[in-house]
Design a protein around this motif. Structure first.
Motif, PDB file in Angstrom:
ATOM      1  N   TYR A  37       2.096 -20.312  -1.995  1.00 49.11           N
ATOM      2  CA  TYR A  37       0.980 -21.257  -1.969  1.00 49.11           C
ATOM      3  C   TYR A  37       1.109 -22.263  -3.107  1.00 49.11           C
ATOM      4  O   TYR A  37       0.692 -23.408  -2.985  1.00 49.11           O
ATOM      5  N   GLY A  42       4.355 -27.759  -0.919  1.00 44.87           N
ATOM      6  CA  GLY A  42       3.124 -27.421  -0.218  1.00 44.87           C
ATOM      7  C   GLY A  42       1.926 -28.148  -0.789  1.00 44.87           C
ATOM      8  O   GLY A  42       1.056 -28.635  -0.044  1.00 44.87           O
ATOM      9  N   ARG A  65      -0.397 -30.763   1.409  1.00 41.92           N
ATOM     10  CA  ARG A  65      -1.854 -30.600   1.520  1.00 41.92           C
ATOM     11  C   ARG A  65      -2.587 -31.819   0.963  1.00 41.92           C
ATOM     12  O   ARG A  65      -3.606 -32.251   1.515  1.00 41.92           O
ATOM     13  N   LEU A  91      -2.381 -34.475   3.583  1.00 36.76           N
ATOM     14  CA  LEU A  91      -3.271 -34.181   4.704  1.00 36.76           C
ATOM     15  C   LEU A  91      -4.718 -34.519   4.348  1.00 36.76           C
ATOM     16  O   LEU A  91      -5.481 -35.018   5.198  1.00 36.76           O
ATOM     17  N   THR A 133      -8.130 -28.293   2.401  1.00 37.20           N
ATOM     18  CA  THR A 133      -7.123 -27.237   2.315  1.00 37.20           C
ATOM     19  C   THR A 133      -7.623 -25.926   2.908  1.00 37.20           C
ATOM     20  O   THR A 133      -6.904 -25.230   3.624  1.00 37.20           O
ATOM     21  N   TRP A 170      -3.156 -20.104   5.251  1.00 36.53           N
ATOM     22  CA  TRP A 170      -1.825 -20.230   4.654  1.00 36.53           C
ATOM     23  C   TRP A 170      -1.164 -18.869   4.556  1.00 36.53           C
ATOM     24  O   TRP A 170      -1.716 -17.934   3.964  1.00 36.53           O
ATOM     25  N   GLN A 228      -7.228 -27.930  -4.330  1.00 32.86           N
ATOM     26  CA  GLN A 228      -6.556 -26.863  -3.593  1.00 32.86           C
ATOM     27  C   GLN A 228      -6.698 -25.488  -4.240  1.00 32.86           C
ATOM     28  O   GLN A 228      -6.121 -24.511  -3.761  1.00 32.86           O
TER      29      GLN A 228
END
Length: 299
Positions: free
Chosen positions: A113, A118, A122, A125, A133, A138, A274
């Protein structure tokens, strides 16, 4: 420097570091004892947990977590790896995720993670599509390099040893994030179909390439011989200056406190959203110790 000092060092080979490894850029007062660690991310946990090296490349998420949790390392304003990340999110060509807007509620595989790729996916996105998130699930293989960090509740550790691609192929996950190991076969496709266009637009808006790795040094090495650390940074700058001019095109390398101010602040905010940091870091926490060590060097 009156006598040669040696720094145990991990830096992946690249156009930036190759002159240091070949001796094309060198100093009579400093020797790099290069340790070959492949893939280079296997050096990150030993660096932040045991300070196994004097100088080591370090993923920026791991680096910021190390600062937040008080690990005895210092971050230099030297980015040695960056890349655009949107194309790293893939799905199955048949029966996969049709578009980024379909990702909420889906299972996404990622090595860890805390992996920096990653984090960037995120962040993109969230910025491009407004996707939170925690709206996605995940599935990971590895824990954080900084052992004090615990994954959030919406992160699950895989119960088996299946690879990210096998999990995706078998439908255990709906999408996966890979980096240098992105598959080239036609079985998989990017989730973001126009990733390159969006990356270019993002670069035009923000002015930097998403940072992957920067250079860290152990606090012990800094206390033992701050002059050697200054010389190591000077040699990195010298190697950087030898690279062909980019003429304004994106570069995977970046140096200097002012150059990295906004990029690092961006990463801090993304990490907070996140759940990757326990608190908001100040830029003085991140680079203040290095400013003291580097003194009057151009930074």
């Amino acid at each position: 420097m009156s006598e040669s000092r040696t720094l145990r060092t991990v830096l992946a080979t690249s156009p930036l570091t190759e002159p240091l490894k070949s001796g094309a850029v060198a100093s009579p007062g400093l020797t790099f004892d290069f340790v070959d660690v492949s893939p280079v991310h296997k050096a990150f946990a030993p660096m932040v947990r045991q300070q196994s090296y004097d100088v080591s490349e370090l993923a920026i998420v791991t680096a910021l977590q190390a600062v937040a949790y008080g690990r005895p390392i210092i971050l230099l304003p030297a980015v040695v790896a960056s890349r655009f990340q949107r194309g790293c999110l893939i799905t199955r060509r048949s029966g996969g995720v049709a578009s980024p807007q379909d990702l909420p509620g889906k299972r996404i595989g990622v090595r860890a993670y805390t992996q920096t790729t990653g984090m960037w996916v995120r962040a993109h996105l969230a910025e491009d599509y407004g996707l939170a998130t925690l709206s996605m699930h995940w599935l990971t293989h590895d824990p954080a390099h900084v052992e004090q960090y615990e994954d959030p509740f919406f992160v699950e550790h895989a119960a088996d040893d299946k690879s990210l691609l096998d999990q995706l192929r078998e439908g255990i996950t709906d999408a996966a994030i890979l980096g240098n190991d992105l598959p080239k076969d036609e079985e998989f496709v990017p989730v973001i179909a126009n990733a390159s266009e969006k990356d270019s637009a993002w670069y035009a808006r923000h002015g930097f390439v998403p940072i992957n790795h920067l250079v860290s040094v152990s606090t012990a090495a800094c206390k033992r011989d701050p002059g050697a650390i200054r010389e190591a940074y000077r040699l990195l700058l010298q190697s950087f200056a030898r690279l062909p001019a980019t003429d304004g095109k994106p570069s995977p390398y970046a140096f200097g406190f002012s150059t990295l101010l906004e990029p690092v602040q961006y990463v801090i905010e993304a990490c907070l959203e996140q759940g990757l940091l326990p608190r908001r870091l100040g830029i003085d926490e991140v680079f203040g110790p290095a400013e003291t060590i580097l003194g009057g060097l151009p930074a």
